[in-house]
Motif scaffolding. Structure first.
Motif, mmCIF file in Angstrom:
data_model
loop_
_atom_site.group_PDB
_atom_site.id
_atom_site.type_symbol
_atom_site.label_atom_id
_atom_site.label_comp_id
_atom_site.label_asym_id
_atom_site.label_seq_id
_atom_site.Cartn_x
_atom_site.Cartn_y
_atom_site.Cartn_z
ATOM 1 N N LEU A 1 0.831 -1.208 0.000
ATOM 2 C CA LEU A 1 0.000 0.000 0.000
ATOM 3 C C LEU A 1 0.869 1.263 0.000
ATOM 4 C CD1 LEU A 1 -2.723 -1.120 2.581
ATOM 5 C CD2 LEU A 1 -3.033 -0.853 0.112
ATOM 6 N N LYS A 2 1.972 1.217 0.752
ATOM 7 C CA LYS A 2 2.859 2.387 0.812
ATOM 8 C C LYS A 2 3.419 2.740 -0.564
ATOM 9 C CE LYS A 2 4.503 2.227 5.605
ATOM 10 N NZ LYS A 2 5.660 2.000 6.503
ATOM 11 N N ALA A 3 3.667 1.725 -1.377
ATOM 12 C CA ALA A 3 4.212 1.971 -2.717
ATOM 13 C C ALA A 3 3.266 2.807 -3.572
ATOM 14 C CB ALA A 3 4.512 0.645 -3.406
ATOM 15 N N HIS A 4 1.991 2.843 -3.170
ATOM 16 C CA HIS A 4 0.996 3.613 -3.922
ATOM 17 C C HIS A 4 0.396 4.738 -3.072
ATOM 18 C CE1 HIS A 4 1.069 0.677 -7.214
ATOM 19 N NE2 HIS A 4 1.119 -0.253 -6.270
ATOM 20 N N ASN A 5 1.080 5.038 -1.951
ATOM 21 C CA ASN A 5 0.621 6.093 -1.049
ATOM 22 C C ASN A 5 -0.790 5.833 -0.526
ATOM 23 O OD1 ASN A 5 1.084 8.499 0.384
ATOM 24 N ND2 ASN A 5 -0.011 9.716 -1.160
ATOM 25 N N LEU A 6 -1.083 4.564 -0.280
ATOM 26 C CA LEU A 6 -2.408 4.176 0.207
ATOM 27 C C LEU A 6 -2.405 3.744 1.673
ATOM 28 C CD1 LEU A 6 -3.725 2.154 -2.882
ATOM 29 C CD2 LEU A 6 -4.487 4.415 -2.111
ATOM 30 N N ASN A 7 -1.227 3.684 2.289
ATOM 31 C CA ASN A 7 -1.196 3.271 3.691
ATOM 32 C C ASN A 7 -1.934 4.289 4.552
ATOM 33 O OD1 ASN A 7 1.200 4.853 2.836
ATOM 34 N ND2 ASN A 7 1.660 4.881 5.041
ATOM 35 N N GLY A 8 -2.725 3.779 5.488
ATOM 36 C CA GLY A 8 -3.564 4.632 6.335
ATOM 37 C C GLY A 8 -4.896 4.980 5.699
ATOM 38 N N LYS A 9 -5.006 4.737 4.399
ATOM 39 C CA LYS A 9 -6.252 5.019 3.687
ATOM 40 C C LYS A 9 -7.081 3.759 3.466
ATOM 41 C CE LYS A 9 -3.871 8.748 1.240
ATOM 42 N NZ LYS A 9 -3.380 9.233 -0.065
ATOM 43 N N VAL A 10 -6.478 2.609 3.782
ATOM 44 C CA VAL A 10 -7.134 1.305 3.639
ATOM 45 C C VAL A 10 -7.213 0.665 5.021
ATOM 46 C CG1 VAL A 10 -6.959 -1.002 2.611
ATOM 47 C CG2 VAL A 10 -6.296 1.025 1.277
ATOM 48 N N LEU A 11 -8.369 0.144 5.368
ATOM 49 C CA LEU A 11 -8.523 -0.562 6.651
ATOM 50 C C LEU A 11 -7.834 -1.913 6.540
ATOM 51 C CD1 LEU A 11 -11.853 -0.958 8.683
ATOM 52 C CD2 LEU A 11 -10.110 -2.736 8.577
ATOM 53 N N VAL A 12 -6.805 -2.113 7.349
ATOM 54 C CA VAL A 12 -6.029 -3.360 7.341
ATOM 55 C C VAL A 12 -6.186 -4.057 8.682
ATOM 56 C CG1 VAL A 12 -3.724 -4.399 7.107
ATOM 57 C CG2 VAL A 12 -4.335 -2.379 5.727
ATOM 58 N N THR A 13 -6.556 -5.322 8.661
ATOM 59 C CA THR A 13 -6.677 -6.100 9.898
ATOM 60 C C THR A 13 -5.401 -6.911 10.129
ATOM 61 O OG1 THR A 13 -7.612 -8.076 8.861
ATOM 62 C CG2 THR A 13 -9.157 -6.340 9.518
ATOM 63 N N GLY A 14 -5.329 -7.525 11.303
ATOM 64 C CA GLY A 14 -4.193 -8.387 11.626
ATOM 65 C C GLY A 14 -4.544 -9.345 12.749
ATOM 66 N N GLN A 15 -3.523 -9.996 13.280
ATOM 67 C CA GLN A 15 -3.710 -10.961 14.363
ATOM 68 C C GLN A 15 -2.358 -11.273 14.981
ATOM 69 O OE1 GLN A 15 -5.124 -15.628 14.955
ATOM 70 N NE2 GLN A 15 -5.340 -14.659 12.980
ATOM 71 N N ASP A 16 -2.348 -11.543 16.261
ATOM 72 C CA ASP A 16 -1.194 -11.974 17.063
ATOM 73 C C ASP A 16 -0.644 -10.884 17.960
ATOM 74 O OD1 ASP A 16 -1.272 -14.575 16.120
ATOM 75 O OD2 ASP A 16 0.231 -14.225 14.561
ATOM 76 N N ALA A 17 -1.058 -9.641 17.770
ATOM 77 C CA ALA A 17 -0.599 -8.544 18.630
ATOM 78 C C ALA A 17 0.917 -8.514 18.755
ATOM 79 C CB ALA A 17 -1.259 -8.634 20.010
ATOM 80 N N THR A 18 1.594 -8.643 17.611
ATOM 81 C CA THR A 18 3.051 -8.573 17.607
ATOM 82 C C THR A 18 3.501 -7.132 17.815
ATOM 83 O OG1 THR A 18 3.130 -8.239 15.223
ATOM 84 C CG2 THR A 18 3.204 -10.524 16.006
ATOM 85 N N VAL A 19 4.774 -6.964 18.149
ATOM 86 C CA VAL A 19 5.320 -5.619 18.316
ATOM 87 C C VAL A 19 5.153 -4.817 17.027
ATOM 88 C CG1 VAL A 19 7.459 -4.297 18.630
ATOM 89 C CG2 VAL A 19 6.944 -6.220 20.146
ATOM 90 N N SER A 20 5.476 -5.437 15.896
ATOM 91 C CA SER A 20 5.348 -4.722 14.619
ATOM 92 C C SER A 20 3.893 -4.400 14.320
ATOM 93 C CB SER A 20 5.965 -5.549 13.482
ATOM 94 O OG SER A 20 5.293 -6.789 13.341
ATOM 95 N N GLY A 21 2.982 -5.297 14.676
ATOM 96 C CA GLY A 21 1.565 -5.043 14.466
ATOM 97 C C GLY A 21 1.072 -3.871 15.294
ATOM 98 N N ILE A 22 1.482 -3.810 16.562
ATOM 99 C CA ILE A 22 1.093 -2.701 17.431
ATOM 100 C C ILE A 22 1.691 -1.394 16.910
ATOM 101 C CG2 ILE A 22 1.236 -1.755 19.767
ATOM 102 C CD1 ILE A 22 -0.641 -4.138 19.549
ATOM 103 N N GLN A 23 2.933 -1.442 16.452
ATOM 104 C CA GLN A 23 3.545 -0.242 15.888
ATOM 105 C C GLN A 23 2.781 0.251 14.655
ATOM 106 O OE1 GLN A 23 7.625 -1.644 15.390
ATOM 107 N NE2 GLN A 23 8.293 -0.398 17.150
ATOM 108 N N ASN A 24 2.356 -0.696 13.810
ATOM 109 C CA ASN A 24 1.581 -0.314 12.621
ATOM 110 C C ASN A 24 0.237 0.296 12.995
ATOM 111 O OD1 ASN A 24 3.456 -1.009 10.636
ATOM 112 N ND2 ASN A 24 2.783 -3.147 10.587
ATOM 113 N N ILE A 25 -0.317 -0.159 14.107
ATOM 114 C CA ILE A 25 -1.563 0.439 14.595
ATOM 115 C C ILE A 25 -1.301 1.869 15.070
ATOM 116 C CG2 ILE A 25 -3.277 0.334 16.458
ATOM 117 C CD1 ILE A 25 -3.173 -2.731 16.193
ATOM 118 N N LEU A 26 -0.204 2.066 15.783
ATOM 119 C CA LEU A 26 0.117 3.397 16.288
ATOM 120 C C LEU A 26 0.408 4.386 15.164
ATOM 121 C CD1 LEU A 26 2.318 2.456 19.386
ATOM 122 C CD2 LEU A 26 0.021 3.441 19.404
ATOM 123 N N THR A 27 1.023 3.911 14.085
ATOM 124 C CA THR A 27 1.295 4.811 12.956
ATOM 125 C C THR A 27 0.066 5.045 12.093
ATOM 126 O OG1 THR A 27 2.009 2.972 11.528
ATOM 127 C CG2 THR A 27 3.724 4.101 12.824
ATOM 128 N N GLY A 28 -0.984 4.262 12.321
ATOM 129 C CA GLY A 28 -2.218 4.416 11.547
ATOM 130 C C GLY A 28 -2.269 3.590 10.279
#
Length: 383
Positions: A263-290
């Motif tokens: 998504l970032k390659a097309h400047n779409l990050n934060g504009k698309v609702l993305v789900t996840g699972q496992d509550a990893t550190v990287s996942g939480i960081q991605n939530i904090l950045t939006g």
């Protein structure tokens, strides 16, 4: 077998007499503990002090080595202090996992805890263990075998429902007019959990697909939960839909990270609702950045603790009914209902990080705040 002809009666008497003599000698030998080994215990896992723990990989999710490994090894030793734990990770190879299991059995493992790489292929591990009177606990992922002793996991269909529920409650923040295209990137199809996640998500989202509130334009299972492949899949979905995607159901945080990269390659990050699972550190960081909307927190200590309780009960020969509470899960490729323990998961988004994963110590403030971009809205977490 009955002997019906008189000419065999003498031989029958000799055989009978021999059996009586043999039984008499056995009885005498059993009484003489100094000279004769007693009959081996036939209860699977009884008095077991060597436990094999076999986990599937480390590539798709950081949880397996960073969370599950210490939780299981430490938990088993805490519940069964004189136990030896043999640990192996198959690094994504079902063949390697089979070899590791055979090695554990050859080294005297008398209980196996297996998170399978492949639910079908791992039935061979259960068969090998049964031949040695060794019980197998399927950990986190179901093994398709009617000879499986126990299954410990989460309510995985419920996990999918949580992911779908979050989309149902928040999709309007991302959908603009008729731009309501949805992509589903599921986990590996050889993992029963991935099938359950997808099923649960569909149960929640299907009404939205049916009434055209959301338009499902792409759905796939991702072999071995391969993060790089998930990125390729997302890139393909974007290309096929001229970058017009608003919702990305992604089964776990590892794949969500690479979907976000696409998504970032097309400047779409934060504009698309993305789900996840496992509550990893990287996942939480991605939530904090939006860049990621949510993850599903599965408190692995509940899963590992129940597994350790079962191992201890099997070894001690005590009843496991209070652990399973009568719950069973049917082998979808067999006929047996497997005695099971299923924990419950919870949704985590920016609003409840402090009250869930941080409160439980599942992740640390230092880890999730490390290297966050300047200006990230951390809701006071990192201040």
């Amino acid at each position: 077998m009955e002997f019906t002809k008189k000419r065999h009666s003498g031989r029958a008497l000799l055989v009978t007499g021999g059996l009586v003599l043999s039984l008499a000698l056995t009885a005498c030998g059993s009484a003489n503990n100094d000279n004769t080994t007693t009959t081996a215990n036939t209860t699977p896992g009884k008095d077991c002090k060597k436990v094999g723990v076999l986990l599937p990989e480390t590539d798709s999710s950081a949880r397996w080595d960073s969370k599950d490994r210490p939780a299981l090894t430490d938990g088993i030793k805490a519940k069964l202090p004189d136990a030896t734990v043999l640990y192996n990770n198959a690094q994504g190879s079902a063949t390697t996992q089979q070899t590791q299991a055979e090695a554990d059995l050859a080294n005297g493992a008398c209980i196996l805890v297996v998170a399978p790489v492949d639910g079908d292929a791992s039935a061979a591990i259960v068969a090998s263990a049964k031949a040695k009177n060794v019980p197998v606990i399927a950990y986190d992922r179901l093994i398709y075998s009617d000879d499986l002793s126990y299954y410990v996991s989460f309510d995985n269909e419920g996990v999918g429902k949580l992911q779908g529920q979050y989309i149902a409650e928040h999709y309007k923040d991302f959908v603009k007019g008729n731009n309501n295209n949805t992509v589903m990137i599921n986990g590996g199809q050889t993992d029963n959990n991935a099938l359950l996640f997808e099923k649960g998500a569909h149960e929640t989202l299907q009404p939205l697909f049916d009434n055209k509130s959301l338009n499902l334009v792409y759905s796939t299972f991702t072999d071995k939960w391969d993060n790089a492949k998930a990125q390729t899949e997302m890139e393909g979905a974007l290309t096929a839909n001229a970058n017009n995607v608003q919702i990305a159901y992604v089964a776990n945080d590892g794949m969500a990270g690479t979907v976000i990269a696409a998504l970032k390659a097309h400047n779409l990050n934060g504009k698309v609702l993305v789900t996840g699972q496992d509550a990893t550190v990287s996942g939480i960081q991605n939530i904090l950045t939006g860049d990621q909307a949510m993850t599903v927190y599965k408190n692995i200590s509940k899963e590992s603790s129940s597994t350790a309780d079962l191992v201890a009960a099997i070894s001690k020969g005590t009843d496991t009914a209070s652990i399973t509470n009568g719950l069973t899960v049917k082998n979808p490729k067999g006929s047996k209902a497997i005695a099971s323990v299923l924990a419950q998961a919870v949704i985590v988004d920016k609003s409840n990080i402090i009250d869930t994963v941080l409160k439980d110590g599942f992740v640390t403030k230092a880890d999730i705040c490390k290297n966050l971009p300047a200006g990230t809205d951390t809701k006071g977490i990192c201040s």
